[in-house]
Motif scaffolding. Structure first.
Motif, PDB file in Angstrom:
ATOM      1  N   HIS A  21       0.827  -1.203   0.000  1.00 26.77           N
ATOM      2  CA  HIS A  21       0.000   0.000   0.000  1.00 26.77           C
ATOM      3  C   HIS A  21       0.859   1.251   0.000  1.00 26.77           C
ATOM      4  N   ALA A  22       1.311   1.642  -1.161  1.00 29.03           N
ATOM      5  CA  ALA A  22       2.113   2.845  -1.305  1.00 29.03           C
ATOM      6  C   ALA A  22       1.185   4.057  -1.294  1.00 29.03           C
ATOM      7  N   ALA A  23       1.702   5.166  -0.776  1.00 26.73           N
ATOM      8  CA  ALA A  23       0.918   6.393  -0.693  1.00 26.73           C
ATOM      9  C   ALA A  23       1.162   7.271  -1.911  1.00 26.73           C
ATOM     10  N   VAL A  24       0.212   8.153  -2.178  1.00 21.92           N
ATOM     11  CA  VAL A  24       0.339   9.153  -3.228  1.00 21.92           C
ATOM     12  C   VAL A  24       0.325  10.514  -2.535  1.00 21.92           C
ATOM     13  N   HIS A  25       1.347  11.312  -2.803  1.00 19.90           N
ATOM     14  CA  HIS A  25       1.477  12.628  -2.181  1.00 19.90           C
ATOM     15  C   HIS A  25       1.453  13.697  -3.265  1.00 19.90           C
ATOM     16  N   LYS A  26       0.474  14.598  -3.199  1.00 24.41           N
ATOM     17  CA  LYS A  26       0.434  15.735  -4.115  1.00 24.41           C
ATOM     18  C   LYS A  26       1.210  16.868  -3.454  1.00 24.41           C
ATOM     19  N   VAL A  27       2.300  17.275  -4.071  1.00 19.01           N
ATOM     20  CA  VAL A  27       3.149  18.323  -3.512  1.00 19.01           C
ATOM     21  C   VAL A  27       2.324  19.599  -3.345  1.00 19.01           C
ATOM     22  N   GLY A  28       2.325  20.123  -2.112  1.00 13.99           N
ATOM     23  CA  GLY A  28       1.557  21.334  -1.814  1.00 13.99           C
ATOM     24  C   GLY A  28       0.089  21.085  -1.555  1.00 13.99           C
ATOM     25  N   ASP A  29      -0.312  19.824  -1.494  1.00 13.20           N
ATOM     26  CA  ASP A  29      -1.714  19.433  -1.301  1.00 13.20           C
ATOM     27  C   ASP A  29      -2.611  20.150  -2.316  1.00 13.20           C
ATOM     28  N   SER A  30      -3.677  20.796  -1.879  1.00 12.83           N
ATOM     29  CA  SER A  30      -4.636  21.384  -2.827  1.00 12.83           C
ATOM     30  C   SER A  30      -4.056  22.577  -3.596  1.00 12.83           C
ATOM     31  N   ASP A  40       4.537  26.797   2.085  1.00 13.98           N
ATOM     32  CA  ASP A  40       5.782  26.427   2.756  1.00 13.98           C
ATOM     33  C   ASP A  40       6.036  24.941   2.470  1.00 13.98           C
ATOM     34  N   TYR A  41       6.803  24.657   1.416  1.00 18.10           N
ATOM     35  CA  TYR A  41       7.044  23.272   1.012  1.00 18.10           C
ATOM     36  C   TYR A  41       7.902  22.521   2.026  1.00 18.10           C
ATOM     37  N   LYS A  42       8.740  23.234   2.757  1.00 17.26           N
ATOM     38  CA  LYS A  42       9.533  22.595   3.811  1.00 17.26           C
ATOM     39  C   LYS A  42       8.602  22.084   4.915  1.00 17.26           C
ATOM     40  N   LYS A  43       7.665  22.898   5.296  1.00 16.27           N
ATOM     41  CA  LYS A  43       6.682  22.499   6.312  1.00 16.27           C
ATOM     42  C   LYS A  43       5.792  21.369   5.773  1.00 16.27           C
ATOM     43  N   TRP A  44       5.378  21.488   4.501  1.00 21.83           N
ATOM     44  CA  TRP A  44       4.537  20.456   3.891  1.00 21.83           C
ATOM     45  C   TRP A  44       5.230  19.096   3.931  1.00 21.83           C
ATOM     46  N   SER A  45       6.494  19.051   3.495  1.00 20.02           N
ATOM     47  CA  SER A  45       7.198  17.763   3.445  1.00 20.02           C
ATOM     48  C   SER A  45       7.489  17.215   4.835  1.00 20.02           C
ATOM     49  N   THR A  55       4.280   7.572  -4.466  1.00 16.75           N
ATOM     50  CA  THR A  55       4.248   8.385  -5.673  1.00 16.75           C
ATOM     51  C   THR A  55       4.118   9.849  -5.275  1.00 16.75           C
ATOM     52  N   ILE A  56       4.928  10.685  -5.906  1.00 16.31           N
ATOM     53  CA  ILE A  56       4.892  12.121  -5.681  1.00 16.31           C
ATOM     54  C   ILE A  56       4.315  12.756  -6.946  1.00 16.31           C
ATOM     55  N   ILE A  57       3.306  13.597  -6.783  1.00 18.49           N
ATOM     56  CA  ILE A  57       2.683  14.260  -7.928  1.00 18.49           C
ATOM     57  C   ILE A  57       2.905  15.766  -7.829  1.00 18.49           C
ATOM     58  N   PHE A  58       3.406  16.332  -8.907  1.00 11.94           N
ATOM     59  CA  PHE A  58       3.557  17.779  -9.031  1.00 11.94           C
ATOM     60  C   PHE A  58       2.492  18.261 -10.006  1.00 11.94           C
ATOM     61  N   GLU A  59       1.532  19.055  -9.524  1.00  5.32           N
ATOM     62  CA  GLU A  59       0.507  19.644 -10.386  1.00  5.32           C
ATOM     63  C   GLU A  59       0.736  21.148 -10.423  1.00  5.32           C
ATOM     64  N   TYR A  60       0.806  21.713 -11.641  1.00  3.17           N
ATOM     65  CA  TYR A  60       1.116  23.132 -11.795  1.00  3.17           C
ATOM     66  C   TYR A  60       0.741  23.592 -13.195  1.00  3.17           C
ATOM     67  N   ASN A  61       0.756  24.894 -13.388  1.00  2.00           N
ATOM     68  CA  ASN A  61       0.519  25.473 -14.709  1.00  2.00           C
ATOM     69  C   ASN A  61       1.839  25.422 -15.470  1.00  2.00           C
ATOM     70  N   ALA A  62       1.892  24.598 -16.515  1.00  2.00           N
ATOM     71  CA  ALA A  62       3.132  24.382 -17.275  1.00  2.00           C
ATOM     72  C   ALA A  62       3.605  25.638 -18.014  1.00  2.00           C
ATOM     73  N   LYS A  63       2.764  26.638 -18.142  1.00  2.00           N
ATOM     74  CA  LYS A  63       3.191  27.890 -18.776  1.00  2.00           C
ATOM     75  C   LYS A  63       4.094  28.703 -17.847  1.00  2.00           C
ATOM     76  N   PHE A  64       3.969  28.467 -16.535  1.00  2.00           N
ATOM     77  CA  PHE A  64       4.664  29.302 -15.563  1.00  2.00           C
ATOM     78  C   PHE A  64       5.647  28.565 -14.661  1.00  2.00           C
TER      79      PHE A  64
END
Length: 180
Positions: A21-30, A40-45, A55-64
């Motif tokens: 049962h591996a976990a999935v972590h979305k960086v920065g949550d919502s 605060d990504y240091k606090k988040w991690s 699994t680590i997921i990075f969701e972001y606007n690829a234009k920026f």
């Protein structure tokens, strides 16, 4: 002897169940991977318990934004000149395959300096280890861990294990019922 065999089967099943049962972590949550909102990504991690297989997921606007995997030195200095790898889809998934620190920054100028960087630290822990308290972690460095050898099952009674994700508990019940 049957009790020892049942206990051994139970412990092996619990270990297999935990590994499956591996976990999935979305960086920065919502909020995701961004510089908006003072994340605060240091606090988040620090609030996560990362394990090999997660699994680590990075969701972001690829234009920026983008995601660059970097060395510790590059992470500390926000140096994006020669990353180990660069991701830029806006929905990047990374599977953790080894222990240690995994450093990521946004390579867009100024973003890392604004705090868009994260250290994913995967700590190697024993399956039976509980969260250390300040007194127990100080004690752990002074007292070597106890080891108790487990007897090997006799060859004619050795159980075969087939573990598939989500099937550990039914297999445990089946294994224990065969010894009843």
């Amino acid at each position: 002897m049957a009790l020892v065999e049942r206990a051994l089967v139970f412990l092996m099943m619990v270990a297999a169940f935990q590994v499956s049962h591996a976990a999935v972590h979305k960086v920065g949550d919502s909020a995701g991977w961004t510089i908006i909102g003072n994340i605060d990504y240091k606090k988040w991690s620090a609030t996560k318990n990362f394990q090999v297989g997660d699994t680590i997921i990075f969701e972001y606007n690829a234009k920026f934004h983008n995601v660059m995997r970097v060395t510790h030195g590059m992470y500390k200095s926000c140096n994006a000149s020669s990353p180990l790898s660069t991701l830029s889809t806006g929905n990047d998934t990374i599977k953790i395959t080894n222990y240690g620190h995994h450093f990521f920054i946004c390579g867009i100028p100024g973003h890392c300096q604004a705090g868009q960087k994260v250290d994913i630290n995967v700590v190697k822990a024993s399956p039976a280890a509980a969260a250390p308290t300040p007194s127990s972690s100080a004690m752990a460095s002074q007292v070597p861990p106890a080891t108790v050898p487990l007897p090997a099952p006799s060859p004619n009674n050795a159980a075969s294990f087939i573990v598939a994700k989500g099937f550990a508990l039914p297999l445990l019940a089946l294994a224990l019922s065969s010894y009843a």
